[in-house]
Each structure stands twice: as structure tokens, then as C-alpha cells.
Design a protein around this motif. Sequence first.
Motif, PDB file in Angstrom:
ATOM      1  N   PHE A 165       0.828  -1.201   0.000  1.00  0.00           N
ATOM      2  CA  PHE A 165       0.000   0.000   0.000  1.00  0.00           C
ATOM      3  C   PHE A 165       0.866   1.257   0.000  1.00  0.00           C
ATOM      4  CE2 PHE A 165      -1.945   3.335   2.671  1.00  0.00           C
ATOM      5  CZ  PHE A 165      -2.990   3.703   1.830  1.00  0.00           C
ATOM      6  N   LEU A 166       1.925   1.273   0.807  1.00  0.00           N
ATOM      7  CA  LEU A 166       2.814   2.436   0.864  1.00  0.00           C
ATOM      8  C   LEU A 166       3.511   2.672  -0.478  1.00  0.00           C
ATOM      9  CD1 LEU A 166       4.387   1.807   4.392  1.00  0.00           C
ATOM     10  CD2 LEU A 166       2.838   3.681   3.785  1.00  0.00           C
ATOM     11  N   LYS A 167       3.870   1.608  -1.158  1.00  0.00           N
ATOM     12  CA  LYS A 167       4.490   1.743  -2.488  1.00  0.00           C
ATOM     13  C   LYS A 167       3.501   2.282  -3.502  1.00  0.00           C
ATOM     14  CE  LYS A 167       7.939  -1.908  -1.840  1.00  0.00           C
ATOM     15  NZ  LYS A 167       8.375  -3.269  -2.242  1.00  0.00           N
ATOM     16  N   THR A 172       1.279   6.639  -7.021  1.00  0.00           N
ATOM     17  CA  THR A 172       0.140   7.482  -7.425  1.00  0.00           C
ATOM     18  C   THR A 172       0.193   8.873  -6.813  1.00  0.00           C
ATOM     19  OG1 THR A 172      -1.173   6.610  -5.574  1.00  0.00           O
ATOM     20  CG2 THR A 172      -1.340   5.462  -7.695  1.00  0.00           C
ATOM     21  N   GLN A 173       1.205   9.089  -5.938  1.00  0.00           N
ATOM     22  CA  GLN A 173       1.361  10.370  -5.239  1.00  0.00           C
ATOM     23  C   GLN A 173       0.091  10.759  -4.483  1.00  0.00           C
ATOM     24  OE1 GLN A 173       2.804  13.178  -8.216  1.00  0.00           O
ATOM     25  NE2 GLN A 173       4.921  12.527  -7.864  1.00  0.00           N
ATOM     26  N   THR A 174      -0.496   9.754  -3.831  1.00  0.00           N
ATOM     27  CA  THR A 174      -1.691   9.985  -3.010  1.00  0.00           C
ATOM     28  C   THR A 174      -1.456   9.372  -1.629  1.00  0.00           C
ATOM     29  OG1 THR A 174      -2.714   7.925  -3.752  1.00  0.00           O
ATOM     30  CG2 THR A 174      -3.231   9.940  -5.004  1.00  0.00           C
ATOM     31  N   ARG A 175      -2.321   9.743  -0.696  1.00  0.00           N
ATOM     32  CA  ARG A 175      -2.260   9.169   0.647  1.00  0.00           C
ATOM     33  C   ARG A 175      -3.670   8.852   1.111  1.00  0.00           C
ATOM     34  NH1 ARG A 175       2.565  12.145   4.105  1.00  0.00           N
ATOM     35  NH2 ARG A 175       4.226  11.828   2.552  1.00  0.00           N
ATOM     36  N   LEU A 180      -4.779   3.132   5.917  1.00  0.00           N
ATOM     37  CA  LEU A 180      -3.577   2.822   6.697  1.00  0.00           C
ATOM     38  C   LEU A 180      -3.941   2.557   8.157  1.00  0.00           C
ATOM     39  CD1 LEU A 180      -0.611   2.482   6.025  1.00  0.00           C
ATOM     40  CD2 LEU A 180      -0.225   4.843   6.736  1.00  0.00           C
ATOM     41  N   ASP A 181      -4.944   3.272   8.667  1.00  0.00           N
ATOM     42  CA  ASP A 181      -5.410   3.035  10.037  1.00  0.00           C
ATOM     43  C   ASP A 181      -5.908   1.598  10.212  1.00  0.00           C
ATOM     44  OD1 ASP A 181      -4.819   5.589  10.898  1.00  0.00           O
ATOM     45  OD2 ASP A 181      -6.845   6.369  10.558  1.00  0.00           O
ATOM     46  N   VAL A 182      -6.635   1.112   9.201  1.00  0.00           N
ATOM     47  CA  VAL A 182      -7.171  -0.257   9.262  1.00  0.00           C
ATOM     48  C   VAL A 182      -6.030  -1.274   9.285  1.00  0.00           C
ATOM     49  CG1 VAL A 182      -8.528  -2.005   8.035  1.00  0.00           C
ATOM     50  CG2 VAL A 182      -9.329   0.373   8.122  1.00  0.00           C
ATOM     51  N   LEU A 183      -5.043  -1.076   8.407  1.00  0.00           N
ATOM     52  CA  LEU A 183      -3.890  -1.979   8.361  1.00  0.00           C
ATOM     53  C   LEU A 183      -3.090  -1.905   9.658  1.00  0.00           C
ATOM     54  CD1 LEU A 183      -2.714  -1.312   4.686  1.00  0.00           C
ATOM     55  CD2 LEU A 183      -3.731  -3.426   5.554  1.00  0.00           C
ATOM     56  N   ASP A 184      -2.932  -0.693  10.181  1.00  0.00           N
ATOM     57  CA  ASP A 184      -2.189  -0.519  11.434  1.00  0.00           C
ATOM     58  C   ASP A 184      -2.864  -1.255  12.586  1.00  0.00           C
ATOM     59  OD1 ASP A 184      -0.396   0.987  10.077  1.00  0.00           O
ATOM     60  OD2 ASP A 184      -0.816   2.875  11.086  1.00  0.00           O
ATOM     61  N   GLU A 185      -4.181  -1.199  12.633  1.00  0.00           N
ATOM     62  CA  GLU A 185      -4.914  -1.871  13.704  1.00  0.00           C
ATOM     63  C   GLU A 185      -4.664  -3.386  13.677  1.00  0.00           C
ATOM     64  OE1 GLU A 185      -9.522  -2.400  15.320  1.00  0.00           O
ATOM     65  OE2 GLU A 185      -9.054  -0.933  13.750  1.00  0.00           O
ATOM     66  N   GLN A 186      -4.665  -3.945  12.469  1.00  0.00           N
ATOM     67  CA  GLN A 186      -4.406  -5.380  12.324  1.00  0.00           C
ATOM     68  C   GLN A 186      -2.955  -5.710  12.694  1.00  0.00           C
ATOM     69  OE1 GLN A 186      -5.428  -6.292   8.271  1.00  0.00           O
ATOM     70  NE2 GLN A 186      -7.590  -5.763   8.531  1.00  0.00           N
ATOM     71  N   LEU A 187      -2.045  -4.837  12.293  1.00  0.00           N
ATOM     72  CA  LEU A 187      -0.627  -5.047  12.586  1.00  0.00           C
ATOM     73  C   LEU A 187      -0.371  -4.969  14.095  1.00  0.00           C
ATOM     74  CD1 LEU A 187       1.849  -5.494  10.667  1.00  0.00           C
ATOM     75  CD2 LEU A 187       2.442  -3.111  11.094  1.00  0.00           C
ATOM     76  N   ILE A 188      -1.042  -4.037  14.761  1.00  0.00           N
ATOM     77  CA  ILE A 188      -0.877  -3.848  16.201  1.00  0.00           C
ATOM     78  C   ILE A 188      -1.361  -5.075  16.974  1.00  0.00           C
ATOM     79  CG2 ILE A 188      -1.726  -2.534  18.189  1.00  0.00           C
ATOM     80  CD1 ILE A 188      -1.734  -0.067  16.252  1.00  0.00           C
ATOM     81  N   THR A 189      -2.500  -5.618  16.574  1.00  0.00           N
ATOM     82  CA  THR A 189      -3.060  -6.789  17.260  1.00  0.00           C
ATOM     83  C   THR A 189      -2.090  -7.966  17.241  1.00  0.00           C
ATOM     84  OG1 THR A 189      -5.331  -6.129  16.724  1.00  0.00           O
ATOM     85  CG2 THR A 189      -4.968  -8.434  17.317  1.00  0.00           C
ATOM     86  N   ALA A 190      -1.599  -8.298  16.045  1.00  0.00           N
ATOM     87  CA  ALA A 190      -0.668  -9.421  15.916  1.00  0.00           C
ATOM     88  C   ALA A 190       0.682  -9.085  16.539  1.00  0.00           C
ATOM     89  CB  ALA A 190      -0.502  -9.793  14.440  1.00  0.00           C
ATOM     90  N   GLY A 191       1.155  -7.867  16.307  1.00  0.00           N
ATOM     91  CA  GLY A 191       2.467  -7.458  16.804  1.00  0.00           C
ATOM     92  C   GLY A 191       2.546  -7.456  18.321  1.00  0.00           C
TER      93      GLY A 191
END
Length: 361
Positions: A165-167, A172-175, A180-191
Amino acid sequence: MLFLKSIALTQFKNYSHQRFMFNAPIVAITGANGIGKTNLLDAIHYLCFTKSYFNSVDANNVQHGVIGFRVEGLLGENGQDIPVSIVLRETGKKEVSCNGAAYEKFSQHIGKYPCVVIAPDDVELIIGGSEERRKFLDTLLSQMDAAYLQQLISYTKVMQQRNSFLKSCAQTQTRNNALLDVLDEQLITAGNAIHTQRKNFLPEFNEQVIRFYQTIAGKAEPVSVKYESQLLQQPFEQLLIQNREKDYLLQRTSIGIHKDDLSFEFNGEPFKQTASQGQRKSLLFSLKLAEAEELKQHKGFAPVLLLDDVFEKLDDSRMHNLLHYVCTQFGGQVFLTDPHPNRITTAFEALGKKVQLIELF
């Protein structure tokens, strides 16, 4: 006791078709260099992990000039014989079955038949990069707890999605902070789950390492293992928010448990900078034996222990101390390789222990 009774290899590495029968707790495999001693150990590793210890690409473990391989073993556990089969088809598809039932996910097999390997290249665990030490820790904890392995798989998958997603944002020069919040939430749970288990495990493991170091070295020396993680300083959620701009620029996830490391110290100083070659070898064997002991305590039975060419790596005193532990306290099945049958025989006769000797030609 977990006991490998036999293994049959078809088109696996240098073996066209060969079956080996094992009838002793300690099995020594001898023969000239290049004859296939290490390959036989690796086949045993396949039965326990569904993959090679030395080469992560299955196709590279096929005998030269043919397509596909088969590794079949018969494991004895609690009075029951359990067949395990690993097949790489001509199509490249791998199939793993246990007791006649095929797995939908290979990860379901991990930890059923625990295994610990000590091989020459394992010195990278001491002097190499952090990836080797994370792999070591993850291999141990995954065999102890299936939930840990699933969290690790989940974390890796989400991080790959986040990096992709970051790539795409850079291209596309967009954000899109909401996604990203959704992905971060999933990453935080497992991490967080992985971090907690690593953090809680290390103090006890450190004590095991110190104990085995004294056993192998034959004396007490100030060694220690410490857990290094960015999550020890700040919550994962705060770290991700603080580094979001950096991650957008780098197009990858710059912080998290995939950056964790183990640090080894000798008398308060970095081990690889101050320790001698003998001390490094003692630490390596201590880490591996501590791994085996933790698995033994957690599972209620000892893992299979694979020792590849260890006689060349230790002096006589350390070798005697290692074998004494293996023969008198370990309580599990041990496979070891050495090109010199006389050295094997002499070493175990000195300990008053019998060994099954398999000579390869």
C-alpha cells in the motif's frame, strides 16, 4: 519419547531411493564428505517442519536430473506408530500428510514433532544479522505454541499488505490515512501478541542458556541474552503514528516486531566483539540446547536433536561435556554426523553408551 523408527528417501538430494532403519536413541551417521550425511539429517528436518533446514526452495532439494521427491518417515509416539509423508509433485505442488490425513495448511504440522538442529553455519546466529536471531526465536516459540505461529503468519501478511500500500501511494502520489489506520490496527493486534510472548519468554530462556554455557564450557562465565525491541520503549500504536511520515517516504514499515533482536553479552560487553572462538561455540551450543530443553519441558517429551559435524567445531573438553549431557540427561533421540567412525566409537565408549552406527558409501 518421540522416536523416528525409519525414513525412506526418493529422489531427495543425492538419494535416488534409500531406506534407513533406526533402532537406538543415539544414531551416528558416518562417511566421506559429500556422501549425503547432512542430506539425511535434512530429510529428518523435513518430516518435522515440512521444509529444509538448509535450503528454503523445495525444488532445490530434488535430485539432479529428475523432477519431484518423496520423504516418508515412521515416528513412534506414546506406543503408536505415525507415518509422515512429504511429497513434491512434478507440478511443483507439495503435499504433507500425517497418519494418512493430508494437511490443508502446513503450519498445522509445526510443533507436533519438535526438532532442534545444530549445524556449522549456525554460527551466524552469534555473528550475523538480527534476522537469524528472530528466526531462531520464532522457530522455538512456534513449536511451543500454535497460536504464536498464527500470529506470526498474520503479522507478516499484514505487513506485506501495508508495504504494498505504501508503495502504491508513492506511485500514485496519493495518501489514504483511513486505509492505513485499518492496516495498522491489524498489525498492532498481531504485533503486540508476538511481542508479549517474546518478552515473557526470554528471562527463563536466558537462565537456561547460562546453565548450558557453564555445562559446555566447564566453568561459570558472565554471559547473558537480552531482548531488544522498539516496543519496550513505546506502545506499538504510538510508534506507528510517529513514523507514518517516514514510512510513506521509505515506502515500507520501518518499525515493529520485525525489527526485534537478541543481544548476547559477555561480562556486560557485546559477545561477538569480546568472546573467543571457543566461547562463541559454547554460546551457540548453549542456545541450541536451551531451545531443546524448553521444548522438552513444554511438550513433556524431548525433541529430535540433529547434530551436524559437531566434532569438528568443539575441542575435546567441550565435546565431552556436550555428549555427556546428550547421553545422560537429554532423554530424546539424537542423530549426529561425523566423517570418522573411529572417533564416534571412541567418544561413546568413553561415556559407556551404545550408538547405532550408519556408514554411508
